[in-house]
Design an enzyme around this catalytic site. Structure first.
Site, short mmCIF file in Angstrom:
data_model
loop_
_atom_site.label_atom_id
_atom_site.label_comp_id
_atom_site.label_asym_id
_atom_site.label_seq_id
_atom_site.Cartn_x
_atom_site.Cartn_y
_atom_site.Cartn_z
N HIS A 1 136.12 23.72 89.84
CA HIS A 1 136.22 23.32 88.44
C HIS A 1 134.93 22.65 87.96
O HIS A 1 134.53 21.61 88.49
CB HIS A 1 137.40 22.36 88.24
CG HIS A 1 138.71 22.92 88.70
ND1 HIS A 1 139.34 23.95 88.04
CD2 HIS A 1 139.48 22.61 89.77
CE1 HIS A 1 140.46 24.24 88.67
NE2 HIS A 1 140.56 23.46 89.73
N ASP B 1 140.65 21.01 93.04
CA ASP B 1 141.99 20.95 92.44
C ASP B 1 142.60 19.56 92.66
O ASP B 1 142.25 18.85 93.62
CB ASP B 1 142.92 21.99 93.09
CG ASP B 1 142.53 23.42 92.76
OD1 ASP B 1 141.80 23.62 91.77
OD2 ASP B 1 142.96 24.33 93.50
N GLU C 1 142.72 5.46 107.97
CA GLU C 1 142.96 6.06 109.27
C GLU C 1 144.13 7.02 109.16
O GLU C 1 144.98 6.83 108.29
CB GLU C 1 143.22 5.00 110.34
CG GLU C 1 144.43 4.12 110.10
CD GLU C 1 144.68 3.20 111.27
OE1 GLU C 1 144.46 3.59 112.43
OE2 GLU C 1 145.12 2.07 111.01
N CYS D 1 124.68 8.02 101.96
CA CYS D 1 124.18 9.37 101.73
C CYS D 1 123.36 9.93 102.89
O CYS D 1 122.87 11.07 102.80
CB CYS D 1 123.34 9.40 100.45
SG CYS D 1 124.34 9.10 98.96
#
Length: 345
Positions: free
Chosen positions: A25, A63, A104, A130
């Site tokens: 999307h 989704d 967890e 990152c």
């Protein structure tokens, strides 16, 4: 295997396959800014800030209910299909995503179960903002060099939907002031995606896509410039950019000393990207040609640790990388840490 005092250098590690999967999307910056129009007008913020200043036109969402482990599983299957490797040969699976299904168990064990991997294949999550995918490459590279495993798989599935929607909801409130808007604005730049990479002992594969190693530096005096929870983030974007560029300069000098990099002898740069402004500023400060870097942030946003391997996968798909090319992988992670790696394709 040789230690670099902040990195590793490898002699027998190959990249068998790296594949990415797009979230389905597309969400444009114009759509987000339309939802925030009242707040932005009240605060006197440019109505097209995300695109005109940051350079992000769109990002992608999965989704509703699609978990990071689902995304990582898709990418893992793409890599295994591409490589033709029998999954029973995998020695370890590392998940490196910032986004997790749960605190967890680990997201790695969920992917492990989805793929029905053997009980001899170890699995764990690696977290380092990152740079985690880089760290996963280092860890598996070390295990291959030491002869502990022959094959290792790194996966990463990032999902920006929840954070973006929660941030929009808060910023729409009439109580939102300029300080709050600036602190949380970076959350609107995040994107979704999935990527996986298979590393192997070079003696066992036909290709020569060698992962040569990494160098890294840290400057944790800046460890509170970017803080994040599942539903909220706080970033001093200007200070983080300045600190990141300073650390990247020092790390690049170290990488040049270690690997002998010059802009002339590098064929392709795969850079972590948080904005087009940041990417161009980084290239200018390091003295490297931005034309050698595939920029994806305009269409995908900041996809965190998935960014660098996604760029590598897309650059290969677009024919930007040929056999024998020298490829630089480079990224900066909040905390802050910086890492540069070398691949000879």
């Amino acid at each position: 295997m040789h230690g670099l005092g902040g990195g590793m250098q490898f002699e027998k590690v190959s990249i068998v396959s790296v594949r990415h999967v797009d979230a389905p999307h597309v969400v444009t910056s114009a759509e987000i800014q339309e939802q925030l129009a009242d707040t932005m007008e009240r605060l006197g913020v440019k109505p097209d800030l995300l695109e005109s200043v940051v350079g992000i036109r769109e990002r992608r969402f999965w989704d509703e209910g699609f978990e990071p482990s689902d995304a990582a599983t898709l990418a893992a299957r793409a890599v295994l299909d591409d490589s033709g490797l029998d999954p029973a040969k995998l020695g370890t699976l590392l998940n490196t995503s910032v986004c997790r299904d749960y605190i967890e168990p680990s997201t790695a064990c969920l992917v492990h179960g989805n793929l029905e991997l053997p009980d001899t294949c170890t699995n764990m999550d690696i977290g380092n903002a990152c740079l985690a995918f880089f760290n996963g490459m280092e860890i598996i590279g070390n295990m291959i060099e030491r002869g502990q495993i022959d094959y290792g798989l790194i996966v990463d599935g990032e999902s920006a939907r929840f954070l973006t929607e929660q941030t929009i909801g808060r910023l729409k409130q009439s109580s939102t002031d300029m300080k709050t808007f600036h602190e949380e604005f970076a959350c609107l730049t995040t994107g979704s995606g999935a990527v996986a990479m298979l590393l192997a002992n070079a003696e066992l594969v036909d290709n020569s896509h060698r992962f040569k190693g990494t160098v890294s530096l840290s400057d944790t005096t800046h460890n509170r410039l970017c803080l994040g929870q599942l539903d909220r983030g706080w970033t001093d974007t200007h200070a983080l950019m300045l600190a990141g560029i300073d650390l990247s300069k020092r790390t690049w000098i170290k990488a040049q000393e270690t690997f002998g990099f010059t802009d002339d002898n590098v064929d392709q740069y795969c850079l972590h990207q948080v904005s087009t402004v940041h990417a161009h500023q980084l290239a200018a400060n390091l003295g490297v040609g931005i034309e050698k870097a595939l920029l994806i942030v305009r269409e995908y946003g900041n996809v965190g640790p998935a960014s660098v391997p996604m760029v590598l996968s897309m650059a290969l798909d677009q024919g930007r990388i040929n056999d024998g090319d020298r490829v630089v992988l480079a990224g900066i992670g909040s905390g802050i840490n910086c890492m540069v790696g070398e691949v000879i394709w």
